[in-house]
Design an enzyme around this catalytic site. Structure first.
Site, mmCIF file in Angstrom:
data_model
loop_
_atom_site.group_PDB
_atom_site.id
_atom_site.type_symbol
_atom_site.label_atom_id
_atom_site.label_comp_id
_atom_site.label_asym_id
_atom_site.label_seq_id
_atom_site.Cartn_x
_atom_site.Cartn_y
_atom_site.Cartn_z
ATOM 1 N N SER A 21 -37.750 40.725 -6.237
ATOM 2 C CA SER A 21 -36.942 40.241 -5.121
ATOM 3 C C SER A 21 -35.535 40.810 -5.144
ATOM 4 O O SER A 21 -34.791 40.641 -4.175
ATOM 5 C CB SER A 21 -36.863 38.717 -5.175
ATOM 6 O OG SER A 21 -36.129 38.300 -6.313
ATOM 7 N N GLY A 23 -33.485 39.827 -7.605
ATOM 8 C CA GLY A 23 -32.741 38.859 -8.392
ATOM 9 C C GLY A 23 -32.926 39.075 -9.877
ATOM 10 O O GLY A 23 -33.688 39.944 -10.320
ATOM 11 N N SER A 26 -36.952 38.282 -11.456
ATOM 12 C CA SER A 26 -37.975 39.323 -11.338
ATOM 13 C C SER A 26 -37.558 40.614 -12.026
ATOM 14 O O SER A 26 -38.403 41.373 -12.520
ATOM 15 C CB SER A 26 -38.302 39.580 -9.864
ATOM 16 O OG SER A 26 -37.155 39.945 -9.139
ATOM 17 N N LEU A 45 -40.540 43.280 -1.076
ATOM 18 C CA LEU A 45 -40.874 43.048 0.325
ATOM 19 C C LEU A 45 -39.617 43.100 1.177
ATOM 20 O O LEU A 45 -38.627 42.441 0.865
ATOM 21 C CB LEU A 45 -41.527 41.670 0.489
ATOM 22 C CG LEU A 45 -42.814 41.420 -0.305
ATOM 23 C CD1 LEU A 45 -43.318 40.010 -0.037
ATOM 24 C CD2 LEU A 45 -43.869 42.445 0.051
ATOM 25 N N CYS A 113 -44.636 30.768 2.331
ATOM 26 C CA CYS A 113 -44.418 32.162 1.950
ATOM 27 C C CYS A 113 -45.272 32.539 0.743
ATOM 28 O O CYS A 113 -45.903 33.604 0.717
ATOM 29 C CB CYS A 113 -42.940 32.379 1.655
ATOM 30 S SG CYS A 113 -42.494 34.101 1.364
ATOM 31 N N CYS A 209 -34.696 31.359 2.314
ATOM 32 C CA CYS A 209 -34.027 32.662 2.294
ATOM 33 C C CYS A 209 -33.633 33.135 3.678
ATOM 34 O O CYS A 209 -32.672 33.899 3.822
ATOM 35 C CB CYS A 209 -34.931 33.695 1.620
ATOM 36 S SG CYS A 209 -36.499 33.984 2.479
#
Length: 370
Positions: A21, A23, A26, A45, A113, A209
């Site tokens: 992501s 961040g 991850s 993504l 999600c 988000c």
């Protein structure tokens, strides 16, 4: 620090895809995966068009996050792919989120999600690449026990994300890996600093988000203008107390923003009727719920009758019973709303969960019993 990714074959010939992501969580997963000696591929993504993504600094899967994920992959010497899932995210998450609010419900977009683009589609992509597994930065534990694979809460209760992952299927869980499940966030950041990652001190992204400023009402009003229509504020006893500026501004259990004076006790949102544009309010006792009808159940473990249930991500699990359709609370539960997830546990083990579609007021049950 080394983590066993349970690849089932020598790491030298294996391939791990990491959902990145941008961040710190991850990114550390990518570091741990690279240490195994397997081939590692990072995948990010893109959930917004380029111009929108650039403006969404500080939210998951935005422009800066994609850049950060690529920078981490470059530092680790691993491949990095960006997948444009903007259309799928819009229809599968954002539009559904707006629709739920338009129906007077309280949606859980992170669960939507995870059950859609983040797991279903990413797992499909990873399998197409011939990967042995897909690793993510979620704080949950994947436990292999007595010949089966289970999902357990993250070891650090302040970081546990199992509530949002109840929709994970057994087949998906067999393919997924969660290397951070046993770690506190402080250790994750220490590992990021040790690896020299630019994201080591990056703030955590917000839960929703696509609402980085927290103003979900503006988003819903833009997508579903009818939710901004004014209407009546009605007491549970039938009295009209005043008016509101649109049901979009309210959720069940809310106290702030109910602008009616002269009441002997604080009032809370008890029910929302979008068709009549009515906001039904009452004292806190009117929020007490005896049971909830739950649909769309996904079981990761056996179907149990006595369960520990969470109806909000930050709530403590409470005792209840499950009859196959309805969750009955051992004691009245407050702030339960249609649209929320009801997630079942046995201790730290996640059993399954579903979506609340209807609630039964404790006062109503007591009246029927009398």
């Amino acid at each position: 620090m080394s983590i066993d990714f349970h690849l089932g074959r020598p790491a030298a010939g294996a391939r791990i895809v990491v959902a990145m992501s941008g961040g710190v969580d991850s990114s550390v997963v990518a570091v741990l995966a690279a240490k195994t000696g397997a081939e590692v591929i990072g995948v990010t993504l893109q959930l917004y068009d380029h111009g929108e993504a650039v403006r969404r600094s500080g939210s998951c899967c935005a422009g800066q996050d994609i850049y950060d994920a690529k920078t981490v992959c470059d530092r680790l010497g691993i491949a990095h792919y960006v997948l444009d899932y903007e259309s799928r995210f819009r229809t599968g998450v954002i539009d559904r989120f707006a629709d739920e609010y338009a129906m007077g419900r309280t949606p859980v977009p992170c669960s939507m999600c995870n059950q859609g683009v983040k797991f279903t589609d990413l797992i499909g992509f990873a399998r197409d690449l011939g990967a042995d597994c897909l690793a993510t930065g979620h704080y949950v534990r994947r436990v292999e026990r007595e010949g089966r694979i289970e999902m357990w809460k993250g070891r650090d209760p302040s970081r546990d994300q199992s509530y949002f992952l109840y929709g994970t299927t057994a087949d998906q869980l067999a393919y997924l890996r969660f290397p951070l499940g046993d770690l506190p966030k402080s250790e994750t950041r220490r590992l990021a600093e040790e690896a020299g990652l630019i994201v080591a001190n990056k703030p955590d992204s917000q839960d929703i988000c696509f609402v980085p400023d927290g103003d979900y009402a503006s988003l819903v009003k833009r997508l579903r203008p009818e939710t901004a229509a004014p209407g009546e504020i009605v007491h549970v006893d039938g009295r009209v107390l005043g008016s509101h500026e649109g049901v979009v501004h309210f959720t069940i259990g809310q106290r702030r923003g109910i602008e009616v004076g002269g009441q002997p006790e604080p009032l809370y949102v008890v029910r929302i009727d979008p068709e009549q544009r009515q906001l039904v309010v009452g004292p806190r006792s009117a929020l007490a719920v005896a049971s909830a009808l739950v649909e769309g159940i996904n079981w990761l473990a056996e179907d149990q009758r006595e369960v520990s249930a969470k109806v909000r991500s930050l709530a403590r699990p409470v005792d209840g019973s499950w009859d196959g359709e309805r969750l009955t609370f051992a004691n009245p539960e407050y702030g339960v709303a249609p649209g929320q997830s009801a997630v079942f546990y046995e201790g730290d083990r996640l059993l399954g969960g579903g979506t609340i579609v209807e609630t039964e007021a404790a006062a109503m049950r007591e009246a029927e019993a009398a």
